[in-house]
Enzyme design. Structure first.
Site, PDB file in Angstrom:
ATOM      1  N   GLU A 275       0.823  -1.209   0.000  1.00  0.00           N
ATOM      2  CA  GLU A 275       0.000   0.000   0.000  1.00  0.00           C
ATOM      3  C   GLU A 275       0.858   1.261   0.000  1.00  0.00           C
ATOM      4  O   GLU A 275       0.538   2.247  -0.687  1.00  0.00           O
ATOM      5  CB  GLU A 275      -0.944  -0.020   1.200  1.00  0.00           C
ATOM      6  CG  GLU A 275      -2.025  -1.093   1.065  1.00  0.00           C
ATOM      7  CD  GLU A 275      -2.943  -1.175   2.260  1.00  0.00           C
ATOM      8  OE1 GLU A 275      -4.163  -1.111   2.077  1.00  0.00           O
ATOM      9  OE2 GLU A 275      -2.421  -1.319   3.398  1.00  0.00           O
TER      10      GLU A 275
ATOM     11  N   GLU B 181      -4.634  -9.761   3.174  1.00  0.00           N
ATOM     12  CA  GLU B 181      -5.529  -9.568   4.320  1.00  0.00           C
ATOM     13  C   GLU B 181      -6.675 -10.582   4.393  1.00  0.00           C
ATOM     14  O   GLU B 181      -7.195 -10.860   5.481  1.00  0.00           O
ATOM     15  CB  GLU B 181      -6.095  -8.144   4.300  1.00  0.00           C
ATOM     16  CG  GLU B 181      -5.104  -7.057   4.668  1.00  0.00           C
ATOM     17  CD  GLU B 181      -4.197  -6.629   3.529  1.00  0.00           C
ATOM     18  OE1 GLU B 181      -3.355  -5.741   3.730  1.00  0.00           O
ATOM     19  OE2 GLU B 181      -4.327  -7.207   2.413  1.00  0.00           O
TER      20      GLU B 181
END
Length: 270
Positions: free
Chosen positions: A124, A144
């Site tokens: 990210e 995730e």
């Protein structure tokens, strides 16, 4: 240039940084933010706050032209401190995306140079940078789903803008890893080089970017960020206004004169 000379316009940069360091290279007008928590450079909750402050401080420092985000050792980052999510307050968690977006808000060019694992918040952070240099060992992933969660700091949103919904679902919903070579083919990575060439490629890109006008670079970055979601007509209108403002800059005059004189321009950032 000494690290203690670096100041934040609204906050104090901690003397001890949590899992990363800052290297200032005045002769190259460059600052490196180096993730350094062996062996996988896990990014703690505290580090996210400090990274935001670091980017803002470097953005405000007129001696710095280019910022490089990289990892020490064999991996960029395996992601965040998973236990930290359970311990953080909802208010703190709500700030994660803002902190991770600091490279995108920074007015200066930001390069993410990563080999090995580039997972979770590491990916990210890279996605929030302007340029991503990968190697043949690089693996990008948003894992995730394996924790019963989704990316929470802009990962799926930024990725979808780059590669579309089909490929983003493949990466996010299957926690799929993609190589540096595939990332290049999909438009995620700017370059993919042999592992041993990453530092050389980073240095070369820094030197290339330093050759352009600082004010033109800042303007181009903000324009492209601001018009990413704009209709074409609005984007063209804003581009015209930015072009018009640059027409009166010292750097534009210098660029034109240097072009006609067949010499290298000496830009000053005004």
């Amino acid at each position: 240039m000494k690290l203690h000379e670096l100041a934040h316009p609204a906050a104090v940069l901690p003397a001890e940084l949590d899992g990363f360091r800052i290297e200032l290279k005045a002769e190259q007008e460059r600052a490196d933010i180096v993730l350094d928590r062996p062996p996988f450079n896990v990014v703690s909750m505290l580090a996210r706050d400090q990274l935001r402050i670091a980017f803002e401080a470097l953005d405000a420092d007129e001696r710095i032209r280019i910022i490089v985000l990289r990892g020490a050792g064999e991996h960029f980052s395996s992601g965040g401190d998973i236990k930290g999510f359970l311990e953080a307050t909802p208010e703190h968690v709500s700030e994660l995306a803002w902190n991770v977006a600091a490279p995108a808000r920074c007015s200066k060019p930001v390069i993410a140079a990563g080999r090995g694992y580039c997972f979770g918040v590491g990916f990210e952070l890279s996605l929030a940078c302007d340029f991503r240099l990968a190697t043949e060992t690089t693996l990008y992933a948003l894992p995730e789903q394996k924790l019963g969660q989704i990316p929470g700091s802009g990962g799926s949103a930024r990725l979808q803008k780059m590669v579309g919904i089909t490929r983003t679902k493949d990466i996010v919903m299957r926690s799929r890893r993609i190589s540096g070579r595939q990332a290049l083919e999909w438009g995620v990575a700017t370059e993919c080089v042999p592992d041993a060439e990453l530092e050389r490629a980073t240095d070369a890109l820094v030197d290339e970017l330093r050759g352009f006008s600082p004010i033109a670079q800042r303007t181009a970055k903000k324009l492209l960020n601001d018009t990413e979601d704009s209709p074409l007509s609005i984007a063209i209108e804003l581009e015209g206004h930015c072009y018009s403002r640059l027409r009166s800059s010292e750097d534009f005059r210098e660029g034109v004169e240097a072009f006609h004189s067949k010499r290298k321009p000496a830009f000053v950032g005004r």
